[in-house]
Scaffold this active site. Structure first.
Site, PDB file in Angstrom:
ATOM      1  CE1 TYR A 144      51.281  80.950-100.377  1.00 21.12           C
ATOM      2  CE2 TYR A 144      48.903  80.729-100.168  1.00 21.12           C
ATOM      3  CZ  TYR A 144      50.039  80.739-100.958  1.00 21.12           C
ATOM      4  OH  TYR A 144      49.937  80.540-102.298  1.00 21.12           O
ATOM      5  CG  ASP A 239      44.999  86.697 -95.646  1.00 17.74           C
ATOM      6  OD1 ASP A 239      43.824  86.367 -95.935  1.00 17.74           O
ATOM      7  OD2 ASP A 239      45.987  86.291 -96.282  1.00 17.74           O
ATOM      8  CE  LYS A 267      41.512  79.491 -98.372  1.00 15.46           C
ATOM      9  NZ  LYS A 267      42.062  78.627 -99.387  1.00 15.46           N
TER      10      LYS A 267
END
Ligand code: HOZ
Length: 431
Positions: A144, A239, A267
């Site tokens: 994702y 990622d 994050k």
């Protein structure tokens, strides 16, 4: 546990917000029941609208490596809020955060701040396309990379949770440009390359997959991707929105010793405020506007509050090096979970990389999307519900990670292990 206030809020939320939530995996759809509305977080804990206290292993989906409301992070945000919350001009704060990230990720010569991980990945592939002059990208089934159109083809996280890894609304053209290979399977990448010669701009990968549950990269998989990208002139994008500053100070690229061409972050580098970033090789990054022709922009990019929270978080992480302790705590949990599983005779597979853990209710080894989805999600739902009733907040989906933070105490870990023992007993009684 009483959840009346949360349930009332959910009823109210549904009148104004689609599904009552602002991000689908929060809706508890795959685990049953209603989402809990949180009101306060401190250290390893959070409290819901009914005053119930939980040991939190979601940590806002990854940012809270130090736990909720670390006093130094709160202080940094408060100080900055008084000075200014946004200018829409450059500030020293964004330079400082950029320097901090570059200092620990040598693959990054230049970095641009954005406001979310989704923005970072979307921008990174645009840049890769601009750099190579090619249009297609390769991603991996179950990985994702946010909700950009190009990534919603066999996607993980909420898409997988809700059983709809492909989204309507993505044009056929976009979908055709996204090719899906199998995680941990270099041969599947080679096959796509053979079918699409000199057409691949980028290979984007989560170096530890964290959105189909946690799936570690096998030995040689990431090296294999690096070799292929060098051979074919393809941009390798890691990622690291989830793994950056999570699996080690230099992220997964340091852990596995691979230099990607571009890295996406989010994050932890925002300390719990909305942030993303992408960076990498100078010759690629210099194509970005205003230096080059690849356009990318954002009103709140490099937002001072988010930069202040990120700098405070990274400063603590760099000064205190919580990683050995996180490793110890996470290994302690995983070992105790293994003993619990054995005692309860429950078929499950555990995965862990540093402080990212996952429990799949399958007897298969989990190495990719296909094996991840053999996990019995109904069992995860029972497990989740029992844990929640015991005051342990896990991700409300099988296909997410469990995050251990520096704030979790030995007592928290032991209470979690005990709650799991009870959950397994209850699950066995259900059968
Ligand atoms: N996609 C995020 C987890 N991998 C969930 C975001 C959220 O619901 O806040």
């Amino acid at each position: 546990m009483i959840h009346t206030a949360s349930n009332d809020l959910f009823t109210r939320a549904k009148q104004s917000i689609p599904g009552g939530v602002n991000s689908p995996v929060r809706a508890f759809r795959s685990v049953g029941g209603h989402p809990l509305f949180m009101t306060r977080g401190e250290g390893a804990y959070m409290w819901d609208a009914d005053g119930n206290k939980y040991i939190d292993y979601v940590g806002s989906w990854g940012p809270f490596i130090l736990g909720h409301s670390h006093p130094k992070v709160v202080e940094a945000i408060q100080k900055q809020a008084v000075i200014a919350t946004s200018f829409g001009t450059p500030t020293e704060l964004e330079v400082e955060l950029a320097e901090m990230v570059k200092g620990v990720m040598p693959s990054i010569d230049l970095i641009r701040m954005v406001s979310s991980g989704t923005e970072a990945t979307m921008s990174a592939i645009r840049l890769a396309r601009g750099y190579t002059g090619r249009e297609k990208i390769i991603k991996f089934e179950g990985c994702y990379h946010g909700h950009g159109d190009s990534f919603l083809i066999k996607a993980g996280s909420g898409a997988l949770t809700l059983g709809a890894p492909d989204s309507p609304g993505v044009t056929r053209g976009t979908a055709q440009d996204t090719l899906n290979a199998r995680y941990n399977d270099i041969a599947s990448v080679e096959m796509l390359l053979a079918m699409n010669p000199r057409q691949i701009a980028a290979i984007i990968v989560e170096p530890v997959a964290g959105n189909m549950g946690v799936v570690p990269a096998k030995d040689k998989f990431l090296q294999g991707l690096r070799k292929i990208c060098d051979r074919e002139g393809i941009v390798l994008i890691f990622d690291e929105v989830m793994t950056g500053f999570r699996v080690g100070i230099g992220g997964a690229q340091e852990l596995y010793g691979i230099r990607p061409d571009l890295t996406t972050l989010g994050k932890i580098i925002g300390g719990g405020l909305p942030v993303g970033a992408f960076g990498g090789k100078r010759e690629i990054m210099e194509l970005l506007s205003p230096l080059g022709p690849v356009y990318q922009a954002g009103t709140l990019s490099g937002n001072p509050l988010a930069m202040a929270a990120g700098i405070a978080t990274l400063r603590i992480v760099m000064e205190e090096n919580p990683y050995p302790e996180l490793e110890k705590k996470s290994a302690y949990l995983a070992d105790a979970f293994a003993a619990n599983l054995q005692q309860a005779e429950i078929a499950a597979t555990q995965t862990r990389v540093g402080s990212m853990l996952c429990l799949f209710f399958t007897d298969r080894q989990v190495v990719d999307y296909e094996s991840a989805v053999t996990s019995k999600t109904t069992k995860y739902a029972s497990y989740f519900t029992s844990m929640l009733d015991s005051g342990v907040y896990l991700a409300p989906s099988q296909f997410e990670a469990m995050f251990v933070s520096a704030a979790h105490s030995q007592d928290d870990l032991d209470r979690t292990i005990e709650a799991q023992r009870e959950a397994f007993n209850a699950m066995n009684q259900e059968n």
